[in-house]
Design a protein around this motif. Structure first.
Motif, PDB file in Angstrom:
ATOM      1  N   ALA A 129     -39.624  53.238  70.863  1.00  0.00           N
ATOM      2  CA  ALA A 129     -38.823  52.322  70.068  1.00  0.00           C
ATOM      3  C   ALA A 129     -37.544  52.223  70.382  1.00  0.00           C
ATOM      4  O   ALA A 129     -36.843  51.246  70.576  1.00  0.00           O
ATOM      5  CB  ALA A 129     -38.948  52.606  68.554  1.00  0.00           C
ATOM      6  N   GLU A 130     -36.721  53.331  70.596  1.00  0.00           N
ATOM      7  CA  GLU A 130     -35.144  53.511  71.045  1.00  0.00           C
ATOM      8  C   GLU A 130     -35.243  52.808  72.233  1.00  0.00           C
ATOM      9  O   GLU A 130     -34.172  52.083  72.585  1.00  0.00           O
ATOM     10  CB  GLU A 130     -34.803  54.807  70.944  1.00  0.00           C
ATOM     11  CG  GLU A 130     -33.538  54.885  71.357  1.00  0.00           C
ATOM     12  CD  GLU A 130     -32.331  54.244  70.267  1.00  0.00           C
ATOM     13  OE1 GLU A 130     -31.198  53.858  70.951  1.00  0.00           O
ATOM     14  OE2 GLU A 130     -32.843  53.707  69.079  1.00  0.00           O
ATOM     15  N   ARG A 133     -35.555  49.127  72.021  1.00  0.00           N
ATOM     16  CA  ARG A 133     -34.255  48.349  71.577  1.00  0.00           C
ATOM     17  C   ARG A 133     -33.199  48.141  72.582  1.00  0.00           C
ATOM     18  O   ARG A 133     -32.680  47.367  72.544  1.00  0.00           O
ATOM     19  CB  ARG A 133     -33.853  49.534  70.520  1.00  0.00           C
ATOM     20  CG  ARG A 133     -32.750  48.670  69.671  1.00  0.00           C
ATOM     21  CD  ARG A 133     -32.076  49.741  68.555  1.00  0.00           C
ATOM     22  NE  ARG A 133     -31.722  50.814  69.197  1.00  0.00           N
ATOM     23  CZ  ARG A 133     -30.366  51.000  69.433  1.00  0.00           C
ATOM     24  NH1 ARG A 133     -29.583  49.947  69.596  1.00  0.00           N
ATOM     25  NH2 ARG A 133     -29.800  51.918  70.172  1.00  0.00           N
ATOM     26  N   LYS A 136     -34.299  45.409  75.065  1.00  0.00           N
ATOM     27  CA  LYS A 136     -34.031  44.117  74.602  1.00  0.00           C
ATOM     28  C   LYS A 136     -32.742  43.710  74.655  1.00  0.00           C
ATOM     29  O   LYS A 136     -32.698  42.273  74.634  1.00  0.00           O
ATOM     30  CB  LYS A 136     -34.733  44.106  73.165  1.00  0.00           C
ATOM     31  CG  LYS A 136     -36.403  44.186  73.427  1.00  0.00           C
ATOM     32  CD  LYS A 136     -36.873  42.961  73.839  1.00  0.00           C
ATOM     33  CE  LYS A 136     -38.561  42.703  73.648  1.00  0.00           C
ATOM     34  NZ  LYS A 136     -39.053  41.649  74.312  1.00  0.00           N
ATOM     35  N   LYS A 137     -31.757  44.428  74.382  1.00  0.00           N
ATOM     36  CA  LYS A 137     -30.196  44.172  74.193  1.00  0.00           C
ATOM     37  C   LYS A 137     -30.094  43.753  75.589  1.00  0.00           C
ATOM     38  O   LYS A 137     -29.058  42.706  75.797  1.00  0.00           O
ATOM     39  CB  LYS A 137     -29.768  45.486  73.886  1.00  0.00           C
ATOM     40  CG  LYS A 137     -29.451  45.490  72.218  1.00  0.00           C
ATOM     41  CD  LYS A 137     -28.442  46.746  71.895  1.00  0.00           C
ATOM     42  CE  LYS A 137     -28.235  46.853  70.451  1.00  0.00           C
ATOM     43  NZ  LYS A 137     -27.304  47.518  70.092  1.00  0.00           N
ATOM     44  N   ARG A 169     -42.718  50.999  63.144  1.00  0.00           N
ATOM     45  CA  ARG A 169     -41.512  51.442  64.319  1.00  0.00           C
ATOM     46  C   ARG A 169     -41.326  50.291  65.287  1.00  0.00           C
ATOM     47  O   ARG A 169     -40.323  50.239  65.920  1.00  0.00           O
ATOM     48  CB  ARG A 169     -41.928  52.573  64.722  1.00  0.00           C
ATOM     49  CG  ARG A 169     -40.785  53.525  65.359  1.00  0.00           C
ATOM     50  CD  ARG A 169     -39.739  53.791  64.172  1.00  0.00           C
ATOM     51  NE  ARG A 169     -38.570  54.665  64.773  1.00  0.00           N
ATOM     52  CZ  ARG A 169     -37.580  53.890  65.456  1.00  0.00           C
ATOM     53  NH1 ARG A 169     -37.559  52.631  65.508  1.00  0.00           N
ATOM     54  NH2 ARG A 169     -36.456  54.549  66.077  1.00  0.00           N
ATOM     55  N   ASP A 172     -39.745  45.272  65.708  1.00  0.00           N
ATOM     56  CA  ASP A 172     -38.464  44.576  66.058  1.00  0.00           C
ATOM     57  C   ASP A 172     -38.578  44.791  67.607  1.00  0.00           C
ATOM     58  O   ASP A 172     -37.427  43.652  68.060  1.00  0.00           O
ATOM     59  CB  ASP A 172     -37.462  45.055  65.481  1.00  0.00           C
ATOM     60  CG  ASP A 172     -37.359  44.895  63.994  1.00  0.00           C
ATOM     61  OD1 ASP A 172     -37.841  43.915  63.643  1.00  0.00           O
ATOM     62  OD2 ASP A 172     -36.970  45.603  63.152  1.00  0.00           O
ATOM     63  N   VAL A 173     -39.225  45.254  68.393  1.00  0.00           N
ATOM     64  CA  VAL A 173     -38.929  45.632  69.945  1.00  0.00           C
ATOM     65  C   VAL A 173     -40.025  45.206  70.794  1.00  0.00           C
ATOM     66  O   VAL A 173     -39.946  45.190  71.971  1.00  0.00           O
ATOM     67  CB  VAL A 173     -38.414  46.995  69.966  1.00  0.00           C
ATOM     68  CG1 VAL A 173     -37.084  47.153  69.313  1.00  0.00           C
ATOM     69  CG2 VAL A 173     -39.372  47.817  69.518  1.00  0.00           C
TER      70      VAL A 173
END
Length: 342
Positions: A129-130, A133, A136-137, A169, A172-173
């Motif tokens: 997940a990290e 994240r 995606k940025k 978890r 959002d990604v």
């Protein structure tokens, strides 16, 4: 080029070669001057007429990478620059786990196949997940699917909790989810394909999905070893739970008609590659006809040529995914398929 170097790669342990190749691909993409430009100019396929919109997501082309190749989302950018229209990561579990004992991957070269019993080896959903994240940025244009499973130590009665943890978890990604209950390499996992536990699992995730204001498409990945009666149940479950669609199919435990050495054929695990081509296409066709095309299907299993991909699309698939064919044929296969589809 790939045909020249493949015989060298195939002399070594497949899992070690896999890690060697993808790490150098990542280095070339991230750090070599003009690395990204070279990959994109050589392999990237973003051609008008290839775009697809499936379960509300826009894909630049219909050829994706199946789960299992990049379990921890470490190589997404580089793999995307090879031309894939979407990348599916995982299977990921709530807690990290090492997977099964090595060796756990075997090439059946006479059959154009691979047997694996990896066992959901991954670094855990928090690490994935990290990483997603941050990606995606940096680049939100890459379509990413999250393939989720349960930890080996989690009993089936509590499996739904593992899927919920991964779902929450990653929500959002990732752009879509895949519920994996069809791997043959986690003891008892395929029991979750039975009608009652599967319906309960998918309903639970759908309820959670609808509470988020926005929702993500949820797909179910199924085994090729299901009977027609079981496939009928799958169609009913998809329609009852309202999930977005199916991925057909995972690896098979069937060993009929293989030509490789008996000691290789006898290895435990899931078989992928050319021996799966016909069966996976049969499953796609059956599901599409039975449901009257009511939901999208991603076709995967034994795609080693543009003709294989076209057959799956003609049978009712909306998109296709590569894994073993990508290993045997190399990255040029993606572009060859896309050109044929045009």
């Amino acid at each position: 080029m790939y045909r020249i170097i493949k015989p060298v790669f195939f002399k070594f342990d497949p899992e070690k070669v896999h890690h060697f190749v993808v790490r150098r691909l990542k280095w070339f993409n991230d750090y070599f001057p003009l690395g990204k430009t070279i990959l994109r100019s050589s392999f990237d396929v973003s051609i008008k007429g290839l775009e697809r919109e499936v379960f509300g997501i826009k894909f630049r082309n219909p050829v994706g990478l199946a789960a299992g190749f990049d379990k921890n989302g470490e190589y997404i950018e580089a793999l995307s620059n090879l031309g894939f229209g979407f990348i599916e990561v995982g299977t990921v579990t709530p807690m990290p786990q090492p997977g099964n004992d090595k060796p756990r991957m075997f090439r059946l070269q006479e059959d154009g196949a691979i047997i694996n019993r990896m066992g959901f080896n991954n670094k855990g959903v928090d690490t994935l997940a990290e990483r997603l994240r941050l990606l995606k940025k940096k680049d939100a244009s890459i379509v990413i699917g999250g393939n989720i499973g349960k930890n080996k130590v989690t009993p089936n009665e509590e499996a739904v909790n593992d899927y919920i943890k991964c779902f929450d978890r990653l929500f959002d990604v990732v752009d879509y989810f895949v519920v994996n209950v069809s791997s043959p390499n986690t003891p008892g996992l395929r029991e979750l394909q039975e009608k009652e536990p599967l319906t309960n699992l998918l309903k639970t995730l759908q309820e959670r999905n609808s509470k988020n204001g926005i929702s993500r498409p949820i797909l179910l990945k199924i085994a090729p070893d299901l009977t027609n009666e079981q496939l009928d149940d799958i169609v009913e479950i998809v329609q009852t739970t309202g999930i977005a669609g199916l991925i057909a199919t995972n690896t098979t435990i069937d060993r009929n008609g293989l030509y490789s050495a008996p000691e290789l054929v006898g290895e435990a695990g899931g078989l992928s590659g050319k021996p799966l081509t016909s069966r996976s296409t049969e499953v796609i066709r059956y599901l599409s006809e039975k449901s009257k095309g009511a939901f999208p299907i991603i076709g995967v299993g034994g795609i080693h040529s543009p003709e294989d991909a076209k057959e799956k699309l003609a049978a009712g698939a909306s998109l296709v995914q590569l894994y073993t064919g990508f290993i045997y044929e190399g990255p040029g296969l993606i572009k060859r398929i896309c050109k044929e589809l045009l």
